[in-house]
Motif scaffolding. Structure first.
Motif, short mmCIF file in Angstrom:
data_model
loop_
_atom_site.label_atom_id
_atom_site.label_comp_id
_atom_site.label_asym_id
_atom_site.label_seq_id
_atom_site.Cartn_x
_atom_site.Cartn_y
_atom_site.Cartn_z
N VAL A 299 0.84 -1.21 0.00
CA VAL A 299 0.00 0.00 0.00
C VAL A 299 0.87 1.26 0.00
O VAL A 299 0.59 2.23 -0.71
CB VAL A 299 -0.99 -0.03 1.20
N GLN A 300 1.96 1.23 0.75
CA GLN A 300 2.85 2.40 0.76
C GLN A 300 3.55 2.56 -0.59
O GLN A 300 3.77 3.68 -1.06
CB GLN A 300 3.88 2.30 1.89
N LYS A 301 3.87 1.45 -1.25
CA LYS A 301 4.45 1.54 -2.60
C LYS A 301 3.43 2.15 -3.56
O LYS A 301 3.77 2.97 -4.41
CB LYS A 301 4.85 0.14 -3.10
N ALA A 302 2.19 1.73 -3.40
CA ALA A 302 1.12 2.27 -4.26
C ALA A 302 0.96 3.77 -4.02
O ALA A 302 0.81 4.56 -4.96
CB ALA A 302 -0.20 1.54 -3.98
N ALA A 303 1.03 4.17 -2.74
CA ALA A 303 0.89 5.60 -2.42
C ALA A 303 2.06 6.39 -3.01
O ALA A 303 1.89 7.49 -3.53
CB ALA A 303 0.83 5.79 -0.90
N ALA A 304 3.26 5.81 -2.96
CA ALA A 304 4.43 6.51 -3.51
C ALA A 304 4.28 6.71 -5.02
O ALA A 304 4.80 7.68 -5.59
CB ALA A 304 5.70 5.73 -3.18
N ALA A 305 3.56 5.79 -5.68
CA ALA A 305 3.36 5.91 -7.14
C ALA A 305 2.55 7.15 -7.50
O ALA A 305 2.62 7.64 -8.63
CB ALA A 305 2.68 4.65 -7.68
N VAL A 306 1.78 7.68 -6.54
CA VAL A 306 1.01 8.90 -6.77
C VAL A 306 1.95 10.07 -7.07
O VAL A 306 1.59 11.04 -7.72
CB VAL A 306 0.11 9.21 -5.54
N TYR A 307 3.21 9.97 -6.59
CA TYR A 307 4.16 11.07 -6.74
C TYR A 307 5.08 10.92 -7.95
O TYR A 307 5.93 11.76 -8.18
CB TYR A 307 4.98 11.22 -5.45
N THR A 308 4.91 9.83 -8.70
CA THR A 308 5.70 9.71 -9.94
C THR A 308 4.98 10.55 -11.01
O THR A 308 3.77 10.78 -10.90
CB THR A 308 5.75 8.24 -10.42
N PRO A 309 5.71 11.03 -12.02
CA PRO A 309 5.05 11.86 -13.04
C PRO A 309 3.84 11.16 -13.66
O PRO A 309 2.77 11.74 -13.82
CB PRO A 309 6.16 12.09 -14.08
N GLU A 310 4.01 9.88 -13.98
CA GLU A 310 2.92 9.10 -14.57
C GLU A 310 1.72 8.98 -13.63
O GLU A 310 0.59 9.25 -13.99
CB GLU A 310 3.46 7.68 -14.75
N GLY A 311 2.04 8.58 -12.40
CA GLY A 311 0.98 8.39 -11.39
C GLY A 311 0.24 9.69 -11.14
O GLY A 311 -1.00 9.71 -11.08
N ALA A 312 1.00 10.79 -11.00
CA ALA A 312 0.36 12.09 -10.71
C ALA A 312 -0.58 12.49 -11.83
O ALA A 312 -1.70 12.95 -11.59
CB ALA A 312 1.44 13.15 -10.50
#
Ligand code: PLP
Length: 414
Positions: A299-312
């Protein structure tokens, strides 16, 4: 016999959502073919974006491999997530928040309730915006910070800060001293925001009164107006007087995944009963490391993906989808001649009921005549009476269909 926490007896029944469910079920039983549209839910409906799903899957695969398997992680959250949050959510906006001031959790509901653990029971004067997210009042009742409920629906001992059109739905600074203040922007249920100047006034009040502001920014990502603050730490002095709550629930579709965080600056102090200064960050860290064992690694890895350019970019696309629905609802009610607020930097639209109609009468009208389900404003506090909350979390098609019904209804006869 085991004695219970007597404060729980003071709680009012949670009738709001069960009453909505009951009335809706009864209506459907009597009208099985009615094309019901639900615009009442405060829950996301669009799937998680691909970058987040990929991060989740990758982390699950790591758990399947003995060389990358993870057991307990740090209770406060992994550094990779705390660093991404500090950099993107705060430092990029000029707010000097460091990773060790961020404590990752499984939800803002828990955080906003649990925070009371570290404050003295019954010793603080507590001010809460009205209407507001019901968890603030209920958790103060549970914590023993109130007397019984009074005839006007308010709990004795709490300071209610009424929000209404006259103060643009931003609570006025109280003329008495308070110690803890709940502020929310963008607000649930009104969908309105607190502008920079008003937030500055609140920070100045808190500093002068040695008070602490609980700033709930669960809907921060819905802000599109470039002049509005996303974080209270964009205001000078807030690091000495505020705790901020953030959640991935409504901003990244994590309502069923569960991840949030609390920002507790190292400069924030409270006092003990001998008037010694005590670090709030130390206390909250102590509380978290004792009563919580951390959010799961995937879940924390998934949350961190929100901050990648793609995820954002993908997360923003979903937000834009909900915001377009909010705009449709707002425009529809305006066309119908009803007054409404919010819905521009928020997924919530707050509609004034016609004339002197109560929130529940409006609920019945919407359900019976238009087959639309929303949420009566009175469920969010006494100042919510006479208002109604709609949410943008349904599909575009259903939202447009609902608005077609609303605009073709004869509101003039109300
Ligand atoms: N704060 C506000 C203002 C909310 O409206 C909600 C959820 O509706 C929350 C916090 C809870 O968020 P979470 O899902 O992180 O517990």
């Amino acid at each position: 016999m085991a004695r219970i926490n007597q404060n729980y007896i003071k709680l009012q029944g949670r009738y709001l959502f069960s009453d909505i469910g009951k009335r809706t079920r009864e209506f459907i039983a009597a009208n099985p073919d009615a094309p019901i549209i639900k615009l009442g839910i405060g829950d996301t409906t669009q799937p998680l974006p691909p970058a987040i799903i990929a991060a989740l899957k990758e982390a699950v695969d790591e758990m399947a491999d003995p060389s990358s398997y993870k057991g307990y992680g740090p209770e406060q959250g992994y550094d990779f997530l705390r660093e991404a949050i500090a950099t993107s959510d705060f430092q990029a906006r000029g707010a000097d928040i460091q990773p060790d001031e961020i404590l990752v959790s499984d939800g803002s509901k828990c955080d906003t309730g649990n925070i009371l653990d570290i404050f003295a029971q019954g010793a603080n004067k507590i001010a809460i915006s009205d209407p507001s997210y019901p968890v603030y009042v209920d958790t103060n009742v549970m914590a023993g910070n109130t007397g019984p409920v009074m005839e006007n629906g308010q709990y004795e001992g709490l300071v209610y800060l009424p929000c209404n059109p006259d103060n643009e739905w931003t609570p006025a600074i109280p003329d008495e001293h308070v110690d803890l203040i709940y502020l929310v922007s963008p607000n649930n249920p009104t969908g309105t925001t607190i502008n920079r100047a008003r937030l500055q006034e609140w920070v100045a009040y808190a500093l002068e009164n040695h008070a602490i502001i609980f700033f709930d920014a669960a809907y921060e990502r819905y802000i599109t107006d470039p002049d509005l603050p996303h974080s209270i730490y964009e205001i000078d002095g807030a690091k000495e007087c505020a705790i901020e709550f953030r959640s991935f629930s409504k901003t990244a579709g994590f309502t069923g995944v569960r991840c949030a965080f609390t920002v507790v600056p190292k400069t924030l102090m409270g006092t003990d009963e001998d008037d010694n200064s005590v670090s709030i960050n130390d206390l909250w860290t102590r509380r978290m490391t004792t009563k919580f064992n951390g959010v799961s690694y995937p879940v924390q890895k998934a949350a961190a993906a929100v901050y990648t350019p793609e995820g954002a970019a993908q997360v923003d696309e979903v937000i834009q989808y909900y915001l377009a629905n909010a705009k449709t609802i707002r425009k529809g009610f305006q066309e119908a001649g009803l007054t409404c607020y919010g819905g521009m930097n928020s997924p919530y639209i707050w509609v004034k009921t016609p004339g002197s109609m109560t929130s529940w009468d409006f609920f019945d009208l919407m359900l019976n005549q238009l087959n639309i389900v929303g949420t009566p404003g009175s469920g969010f506090g006494p100042s919510g009476e006479g208002y109604f909350r709609f949410t943008a979390f349904n599909t575009q098609e259903k939202t447009e269909e609902a608005i077609a019904r609303i605009t073709s209804f004869d509101w003039a006869s109300m």
